[in-house]
Design an enzyme around this catalytic site. Structure first.
Site, PDB file in Angstrom:
ATOM      1  N   GLU A  34       0.835  -1.207   0.000  1.00 43.54           N
ATOM      2  CA  GLU A  34       0.000   0.000   0.000  1.00 43.54           C
ATOM      3  C   GLU A  34       0.868   1.255   0.000  1.00 43.54           C
ATOM      4  O   GLU A  34       0.589   2.227  -0.706  1.00 43.54           O
ATOM      5  CB  GLU A  34      -0.919  -0.001   1.219  1.00 43.54           C
ATOM      6  CG  GLU A  34      -2.021  -1.048   1.169  1.00 43.54           C
ATOM      7  CD  GLU A  34      -2.812  -1.083   2.465  1.00 43.54           C
ATOM      8  OE1 GLU A  34      -3.970  -0.641   2.454  1.00 43.54           O
ATOM      9  OE2 GLU A  34      -2.261  -1.539   3.491  1.00 43.54           O
ATOM     10  N   TYR A  35       1.927   1.218   0.811  1.00 46.84           N
ATOM     11  CA  TYR A  35       2.842   2.368   0.858  1.00 46.84           C
ATOM     12  C   TYR A  35       3.482   2.595  -0.509  1.00 46.84           C
ATOM     13  O   TYR A  35       3.568   3.730  -0.992  1.00 46.84           O
ATOM     14  CB  TYR A  35       3.931   2.128   1.906  1.00 46.84           C
ATOM     15  CG  TYR A  35       4.978   3.213   1.933  1.00 46.84           C
ATOM     16  CD1 TYR A  35       4.816   4.338   2.728  1.00 46.84           C
ATOM     17  CD2 TYR A  35       6.119   3.120   1.142  1.00 46.84           C
ATOM     18  CE1 TYR A  35       5.761   5.348   2.745  1.00 46.84           C
ATOM     19  CE2 TYR A  35       7.069   4.126   1.140  1.00 46.84           C
ATOM     20  CZ  TYR A  35       6.890   5.234   1.950  1.00 46.84           C
ATOM     21  OH  TYR A  35       7.834   6.231   1.947  1.00 46.84           O
ATOM     22  N   SER A  81      25.162   6.836 -11.365  1.00 41.87           N
ATOM     23  CA  SER A  81      24.218   5.845 -11.866  1.00 41.87           C
ATOM     24  C   SER A  81      24.736   5.326 -13.202  1.00 41.87           C
ATOM     25  O   SER A  81      25.637   5.914 -13.797  1.00 41.87           O
ATOM     26  CB  SER A  81      22.835   6.474 -12.048  1.00 41.87           C
ATOM     27  OG  SER A  81      22.913   7.548 -12.963  1.00 41.87           O
ATOM     28  N   LEU A  82      24.170   4.230 -13.662  1.00 41.25           N
ATOM     29  CA  LEU A  82      24.573   3.658 -14.946  1.00 41.25           C
ATOM     30  C   LEU A  82      23.547   3.996 -16.015  1.00 41.25           C
ATOM     31  O   LEU A  82      22.345   4.015 -15.755  1.00 41.25           O
ATOM     32  CB  LEU A  82      24.692   2.132 -14.845  1.00 41.25           C
ATOM     33  CG  LEU A  82      25.793   1.567 -13.963  1.00 41.25           C
ATOM     34  CD1 LEU A  82      25.695   0.041 -13.949  1.00 41.25           C
ATOM     35  CD2 LEU A  82      27.166   2.001 -14.446  1.00 41.25           C
ATOM     36  N   LYS A 114      22.992  -7.975 -12.302  1.00 42.59           N
ATOM     37  CA  LYS A 114      22.633  -6.703 -11.667  1.00 42.59           C
ATOM     38  C   LYS A 114      21.643  -7.016 -10.548  1.00 42.59           C
ATOM     39  O   LYS A 114      20.464  -7.263 -10.792  1.00 42.59           O
ATOM     40  CB  LYS A 114      22.024  -5.742 -12.679  1.00 42.59           C
ATOM     41  CG  LYS A 114      21.700  -4.373 -12.111  1.00 42.59           C
ATOM     42  CD  LYS A 114      21.134  -3.459 -13.191  1.00 42.59           C
ATOM     43  CE  LYS A 114      20.843  -2.083 -12.615  1.00 42.59           C
ATOM     44  NZ  LYS A 114      19.808  -2.133 -11.547  1.00 42.59           N
ATOM     45  N   LYS A 308      19.118  -4.138 -19.018  1.00 45.77           N
ATOM     46  CA  LYS A 308      18.036  -4.570 -18.149  1.00 45.77           C
ATOM     47  C   LYS A 308      16.995  -5.408 -18.887  1.00 45.77           C
ATOM     48  O   LYS A 308      16.867  -5.336 -20.102  1.00 45.77           O
ATOM     49  CB  LYS A 308      17.367  -3.350 -17.504  1.00 45.77           C
ATOM     50  CG  LYS A 308      18.323  -2.510 -16.665  1.00 45.77           C
ATOM     51  CD  LYS A 308      17.612  -1.383 -15.950  1.00 45.77           C
ATOM     52  CE  LYS A 308      16.785  -1.909 -14.815  1.00 45.77           C
ATOM     53  NZ  LYS A 308      16.175  -0.820 -14.022  1.00 45.77           N
ATOM     54  N   CYS A 399      -6.846  27.066 -22.171  1.00 48.03           N
ATOM     55  CA  CYS A 399      -6.150  26.564 -20.985  1.00 48.03           C
ATOM     56  C   CYS A 399      -7.163  26.072 -19.958  1.00 48.03           C
ATOM     57  O   CYS A 399      -8.105  26.800 -19.621  1.00 48.03           O
ATOM     58  CB  CYS A 399      -5.288  27.669 -20.380  1.00 48.03           C
ATOM     59  SG  CYS A 399      -4.542  27.224 -18.798  1.00 48.03           S
ATOM     60  N   CYS A 402      -6.935  28.764 -16.825  1.00 48.27           N
ATOM     61  CA  CYS A 402      -7.365  30.166 -16.910  1.00 48.27           C
ATOM     62  C   CYS A 402      -8.322  30.454 -18.058  1.00 48.27           C
ATOM     63  O   CYS A 402      -8.906  31.540 -18.127  1.00 48.27           O
ATOM     64  CB  CYS A 402      -6.151  31.084 -17.021  1.00 48.27           C
ATOM     65  SG  CYS A 402      -5.252  30.915 -18.588  1.00 48.27           S
TER      66      CYS A 402
END
Length: 656
Positions: A34-35, A81-82, A114, A308, A399, A402
């Site tokens: 949940e967190y 970082s990679l 990794k 990855k 917009c 506004c």
């Protein structure tokens, strides 16, 4: 209140509440899943709405814990970082770049698993583990030495006596997570969603005994600095193993890039059977000499890449497509989704980036879509799998904040609102101006900005400095004490350096670093107002595009008016000069600890302005430790190393 802003504010409040329960009181009310859902939602909204960014947001604190739990550590060598990819073609292109830069293709590479864990640095002096730190933002992490020393696979002593920093990954094995969650359930505690969350939460416990009870392990995978007599990475890993560190056994060493891609494919099939979670492989140039030739970028080394595995995906329905207005006026479409669990995280929103992307995807309200966590962080819609029969999504002509007509410039895909009085933009600009990295006005958060704009108390930066107590008393939850504290914070912000004011203005292309370069060069805003376009563009690291942007702001009627009004309000527009001689701090390294009478940031700025360097950790090379009330482990370490410890008053005497 703008719906997205309110949701971000509510999420930050909820997450901070649960962080305090979990990290400080060890009494969580919700599960980690949940967190994680709350946290992922907040991070996504902040990524989609960068103008609402706040350095005090829980997403800016490592692992979600309140940063006050731990002291900070400045890494002697940045923990970068990679670069990462999911494509074998991109790995081949990386290899080609290395071949081109090195001038040959017969270099060796090392590919290894990794590990999906938490990065950590370990500093050894005289063979003794002295400091363990989280990665943090790469430059500054948190001191978790006491907790790390409870991990059995991390040696407290090694045979190498010179100072060295060894880096690696803290992780929890899958089976251990299962057992840990069984214990958590039996004790009525919340379970962890995945191994990485369990590792992150375990090493950042305020009570080290809790960390000691968790089945944490450590794999060494690199080093930050140290004079070691080895020529390459593979040899260094062997050396680490001889010192008692665990290193990943899933590794190959080859000069053939095709073997790397084959290893990647084979390993994808094997990784499910490994005792720990793996989210890819890391490929590195083996030779340290060749690594040095290839060098680094601002964020990552050129001699390594993370290859990855594709991120997890889920199928869900688009309930609604909303339009969000950012600080710069860019209108961004966001898809509100039927909540779906992807890799243990609940996703209820996905970025659509721009209206060209909507057209490319053909996505409409009611459609069934495939959503993925790109980079396992930011959710996005991959494709439509079932037409829900909804109407085509058209870009707004006005917009949503506004009502002004919107524009699309020829060289941009973005649609913008160019009304300077747009409430969404005003609020975004103000939030940036008062943020911690800019004017750092404590207590001037989103709820305050929302109300002072709606009540028309503030329409620009200078109005902040004209706020009256009677106006603030009309805001929700504001009483005399809170009003006084906010007015004091506003007054204190007048003393910020020119570099921070320049960053606070939100000038296009001017970040914190550029603000410092400009401020150090010109020293005073008057010099910037008088400067020509050429004066800006010839500054090293500025260049034509940034120079033009800054020059345009300085010459604009709006820019000149804003500067004049802020000067009238008493805001500082000068940059502190570094004293090059005649003081005690020139070239010295200082560490501040404990509670000082002045804000820590002010003390550090004073030290830097007088030629000193500021560090977050104590070592034998520290010149002075400035100790305030309730100084802790840094004071103890300074005393054990014989480092000079001085009071805040003595520090101020040094810079007189």
């Amino acid at each position: 209140m703008d719906k997205i802003k309110k949701e971000i504010e509510d999420l930050r409040s909820k997450i901070n509440y649960h962080n305090n329960l979990y990290y400080n009181l060890d009494n969580a009310e919700i599960s980690d899943a949940e967190y994680d859902g709350l946290y992922a939602r907040l991070k996504f909204l902040e990524a989609m709405n960068p103008d609402y960014a706040d350095a005090a947001s829980p997403t800016q604190k490592i692992g979600g814990a309140a940063s006050r739990v731990f002291t900070s550590v400045t890494h002697a060598s940045q923990m970068m970082s990679l670069d990462n990819t999911y494509s074998s073609e991109e790995v081949l292109r990386w290899h080609e770049r290395c071949v081109k830069s090195l001038g040959h293709g017969n270099f060796e590479m090392v590919a290894e698993a990794k590990i999906d864990g938490v990065s950590c640095s370990l500093t050894y002096e005289g063979g003794v583990l002295t400091v363990a730190a989280t990665r943090g933002d790469g430059k500054t992490g948190e001191d978790v030495t006491a907790n790390i020393k409870t991990i059995k696979t991390i040696p407290h002593n090694i045979s190498f006596k010179n100072k060295i920093e060894i880096r690696g990954e803290i992780y929890i094995e899958k089976a251990d997570l299962k057992r840990l969650n069984e214990i958590q359930e039996n004790e009525g505690e919340n379970i962890f969603a995945n191994t990485r969350n369990a590792a992150a939460g375990s090493i950042r416990q305020k009570n080290a005994e809790i960390s000691a009870s968790r089945p944490l392990k450590f794999f060494a995978h690199s080093f930050g600095y140290g004079d070691v007599d080895v020529k390459g990475f593979a040899e260094f890993m062997d050396l680490c193993k001889s010192w008692g560190f665990s290193v990943t056994p899933n590794r190959i060493r080859t000069a053939d890039i095709n073997e790397i891609t084959s290893f990647y494919k084979r390993f994808e099939e094997l990784r499910a059977g490994l005792p720990y979670d793996v989210d890819g492989i890391v490929v590195k140039i083996n030779s340290f000499a060749e690594q040095k030739i290839l060098g680094v970028t601002a964020k990552s080394p050129r001699w390594a890449i993370a290859f990855k595995y594709k991120p997890p995906q889920g199928k869900t329905v688009v309930n609604k497509i909303i339009f969000s207005v950012g600080r710069t006026g860019i209108i961004t479409p966001v898809a509100e989704l039927e909540p779906v669990a992807v890799a243990g995280v609940i996703i209820s929103n996905a970025t659509l980036h721009n209206f060209d992307e909507i057209k490319r995807l053909g996505v409409k309200e009611g459609d069934t879509v495939i959503v993925e966590r790109a980079g396992e962080v930011i959710p996005k819609i991959l494709n439509v799998v079932k037409d829900g029969g909804g109407n085509e999504v058209k870009a707004p002509k006005n917009c949503p904040s506004c009502g002004s007509k919107v524009y699309r410039y020829e060289d941009e895909v973005a649609i913008r609102c160019i009304n300077p009085a747009c409430p969404a933009q005003i609020k975004g600009h103000l939030l940036h101006f008062v943020s911690r990295a800019a004017m750092d006005i404590d207590g001037f958060g989103e709820a305050v900005v929302e109300q002072v704009v709606e009540k028309k108390y503030v329409k620009d930066f200078a109005d902040i400095y004209n706020l009256k107590a009677e106006q603030l008393l009309t805001l929700d939850l504001f009483k005399d004490k809170k009003v006084n504290n906010l007015l004091l914070a506003v007054e204190a912000s007048k003393k910020r350096s020119l570099s921070r004011v320049l960053y606070a203005f939100g000038i296009r292309h001017v970040g914190q670093k550029t603000g410092e370069i400009l401020a150090n060069h010109f020293e005073d805003i008057e010099n910037m107002l008088a400067a020509s376009l050429e004066d800006f563009q010839k500054i090293n690291e500025i260049g034509p595009v940034v120079g033009q942007s800054v020059y345009d702001f300085m010459q604009s009627a709006k820019g000149k008016e804003e500067i004049a009004r802020l000067k009238t309000a008493g805001v500082n527009f000068t940059q502190p000069k570094v004293q090059l001689a005649g003081n005690e701090l020139l070239g010295k390294t200082l560490v501040f600890t404990g509670e000082l009478n002045m804000p820590r940031t002010q003390a550090e700025a004073l030290a830097k302005a007088h030629g000193g360097k500021v560090s977050g950790s104590v070592s034998s090379k520290t010149s002075y430790v400035v100790a305030g009330a309730d100084a802790g482990s840094k004071l103890t370490k300074a005393q054990s190393l014989g480092v000079s410890v001085i009071s805040e008053e003595e520090f101020l005497n040094l810079i007189k």
